[in-house]
Design a protein around this motif. Structure first.
Motif, mmCIF file in Angstrom:
data_model
loop_
_atom_site.group_PDB
_atom_site.id
_atom_site.type_symbol
_atom_site.label_atom_id
_atom_site.label_comp_id
_atom_site.label_asym_id
_atom_site.label_seq_id
_atom_site.Cartn_x
_atom_site.Cartn_y
_atom_site.Cartn_z
ATOM 1 N N UNK A 184 0.853 -1.186 0.000
ATOM 2 C CA UNK A 184 0.000 0.000 0.000
ATOM 3 C C UNK A 184 0.892 1.240 0.000
ATOM 4 N N UNK A 185 0.547 2.162 -0.885
ATOM 5 C CA UNK A 185 1.290 3.420 -1.033
ATOM 6 C C UNK A 185 0.906 4.366 0.103
ATOM 7 N N UNK A 186 1.912 4.946 0.760
ATOM 8 C CA UNK A 186 1.651 5.906 1.849
ATOM 9 C C UNK A 186 2.463 7.171 1.594
ATOM 10 N N UNK A 187 1.849 8.154 0.915
ATOM 11 C CA UNK A 187 2.573 9.385 0.610
ATOM 12 C C UNK A 187 3.048 10.089 1.882
ATOM 13 N N UNK A 188 3.942 11.036 1.713
ATOM 14 C CA UNK A 188 4.528 11.797 2.823
ATOM 15 C C UNK A 188 3.455 12.249 3.807
ATOM 16 N N UNK A 189 3.715 12.011 5.081
ATOM 17 C CA UNK A 189 2.834 12.451 6.178
ATOM 18 C C UNK A 189 1.406 11.915 6.123
ATOM 19 N N UNK A 190 1.206 10.771 5.460
ATOM 20 C CA UNK A 190 -0.133 10.180 5.389
ATOM 21 C C UNK A 190 -0.155 8.891 6.210
ATOM 22 N N UNK A 191 -1.356 8.349 6.380
ATOM 23 C CA UNK A 191 -1.462 7.096 7.122
ATOM 24 C C UNK A 191 -2.502 6.187 6.477
ATOM 25 N N UNK A 192 -2.385 4.910 6.741
ATOM 26 C CA UNK A 192 -3.377 3.942 6.259
ATOM 27 C C UNK A 192 -3.691 2.963 7.379
ATOM 28 N N UNK A 193 -4.875 2.369 7.263
ATOM 29 C CA UNK A 193 -5.248 1.258 8.137
ATOM 30 C C UNK A 193 -5.699 0.121 7.244
ATOM 31 N N UNK A 194 -5.199 -1.076 7.526
ATOM 32 C CA UNK A 194 -5.709 -2.232 6.780
ATOM 33 C C UNK A 194 -6.027 -3.368 7.723
ATOM 34 N N UNK A 195 -6.802 -4.300 7.217
ATOM 35 C CA UNK A 195 -7.233 -5.448 8.021
ATOM 36 C C UNK A 195 -6.585 -6.692 7.433
ATOM 37 N N UNK A 196 -6.106 -7.559 8.321
ATOM 38 C CA UNK A 196 -5.269 -8.669 7.856
ATOM 39 C C UNK A 196 -5.435 -9.873 8.770
#
Ligand code: C2O
Ligand code: CU
Ligand code: CU
Length: 472
Positions: free
Chosen positions: A427-439
């Motif tokens: 998953x791409x996470x640009x500068x100063x960004x965040x992501x949440x994923x389920x796994x």
């Protein structure tokens, strides 16, 4: 006092980033040799040897030479051929043995990126193949149809080995993919595209020498290549064409689209089909990510167009639509049904913060240590992983051996694009960004051999932005 030191260090970093101190290789001369018009090379579909019900694929890693330019031979690493490697096509439930023999003068490894396999078959940093030795990834294929790839994963050397040419595709088919009315004639209307960018020195040799700035911001070449060729031409039938696109670069984010801005459909993400095709006129892929797209050229007989990279204004592929369709296909509206994990069932949330300075990188404040296990996951337990990019530069995040589904970007489900709603492993996470994923980790446990999670910008991975987890 502490605080002041910190401020001083971060301003030094900012200065490095903004001014490119430490030399930028833009001032070194790059090879401007002629590149004759070449047709798009299609990686060979490797024929397996079937023994006792097991499909054996034999791959030979070697140092060789490849013609990127007319009158120059460029030194490369390759698998079987002269640059990159053949395509391995396998079916869900196949018993396979992918056999690598290392004829290089140095050690490497061969990782099956996107493959759902036991840790000992993963080909990560723990499964070293010494020079002159062989190693086999042997397993039963156990996942949905998708486009995966294989590449080296030696501690500290992944970037260098991939840059020199070690990588290839693994295509997985299943009952579902075979039944769909999709373009499936390999090399005719089902086209693999390994996209990369390279720098060549004044004698036409590949130049892998990132400066500190390039380590931070990405080692971005000025020559963009597709399946190992510079601006090749694909002669297309006037029909729907499927491209299996891999961002095989070290650290360049590609924003892809066609020269006439036409709409195409994305049909698959890293590890699965999307449930329904998504219409787009640009698709963004960070290093290691894949997208399968279908573009309809039925009404374009006699025309030509190009596949472009829009951030750097480069041509990846010229397309000449000069053949009548031998058969037609008609893209279905429903491609698959995906199992969706429910966040309510998650037993825990893990947080990962990506940080770094001065050319060294960390996850949760720690640089990769091959003797340290960072996380332990329970088999079949549903988890949410939250990954924050705390830096002014882009990153992404990859997990071995499984897929995940992105549930939020920057705190909201609304920020997750339709074309990211398939199974993903990067998953791409640009500068100063965040992501949440389920796994959820399924099927394989091993108390001693870990899997990796890491940033797939290879300069970052090699400088510490990686961790290890065990499934128990
Ligand atoms: Cu392409 Cu650790 O992976
Ligand atoms: Cu991987
Ligand atoms: Cu990174």
């Amino acid at each position: 006092m502490k605080k002041r030191e910190f401020l001083t260090l971060s301003s030094v970093v900012a200065l490095y980033i903004m001014t490119g101190c430490g030399g930028d290789s833009n001032d070194t001369s790059t090879y401007q040799g002629d590149t004759k018009d070449v047709s798009l090379p299609i990686p060979e579909l490797l024929e397996p040897r079937v023994e006792g019900g097991v499909k054996h694929f034999d791959l030979r890693l070697k140092e060789t030479k490849h013609k990127f330019f007319n009158n120059i031979e460029t030194e490369t690493f390759a698998i079987n051929g002269t640059y990159l490697g053949p395509t391995i096509k396998i079916e869900n439930t196949d018993e396979v043995s992918i056999n690598f023999t290392n004829h290089l003068n140095e050690s490497t490894t061969m990782h099956g990126h996107g493959m759902h396999v036991p840790p000992s078959m993963d080909g990560g940093p723990h499964q070293v193949i010494n020079s002159g030795k062989s190693w086999s990834a042997r397993y039963r294929v156990n996942q949905k149809a998708c486009t995966n790839w294989y590449h080296p994963h030696l501690m500290g050397k992944t970037a260098d080995h991939v840059y020199k040419g070690l990588a290839g595709l693994i295509i997985i088919e299943d009952d579902e993919s075979r039944a769909l009315d999709l373009p499936k004639r390999y090399g005719i209307d089902d086209i693999p595209l390994v996209l990369q960018d390279r720098k060549f020195d004044s004698s036409g040799q590949m130049d892998y020498s990132p400066t500190l700035r390039e380590v931070m911001r990405g080692y971005i070449g000025d020559t963009f290549i597709t399946n190992g060729a510079i601006k090749p031409t694909f002669e297309a039938e006037a029909k729907e064409i499927r491209f299996r696109v891999l961002n095989g670069s070290n650290s360049t984010v590609y924003e892809l689209g066609f020269s006439d801005n036409r709409t195409f459909k994305q049909i698959a993400t890293d590890n699965s089909f999307l449930e329904t095709p998504v219409s787009l006129n640009r698709v963004t892929l960070s290093p290691g990510e894949r997208a399968e797209i279908v573009v309809d050229l039925s009404n374009d007989f006699g025309a030509n167009l190009t596949l472009l990279e829009y951030r750097y204004s480069k041509i990846f592929l010229k397309i000449d639509i000069n053949k009548q369709a031998a058969t037609t296909t008609s893209l279905p509206n429903t491609l698959t049904t995906l199992d969706k994990l429910n966040p309510i069932d998650a037993v825990r949330t893990r947080s990962f913060t990506l940080s770094g300075m001065m050319g060294s990188f960390e996850i949760n404040g720690k640089s990769m240590n091959i003797n340290r296990i960072d996380e332990t996951m329970k088999l079949d337990a549903i988890e949410i992983w939250e990954v924050k990019n705390n830096m002014m530069v882009d990153h992404n995040f990859h997990i071995h051996a499984t897929h995940f589904m992105i549930i939020q970007r920057d705190g909201s489900a609304l920020n997750v694009a339709e074309n990211e709603k398939g199974y993903k492993d990067v998953v791409y996470i640009p500068a100063n960004k965040s992501v949440k994923f389920i796994v959820k980790m399924t099927d394989y446990t091993d108390e001693n051999t870990p899997y990796m999670y890491h940033c797939h910008f290879l300069e970052h991975e090699d400088r510490g932005m990686m961790g290890q987890f065990i499934v128990s």
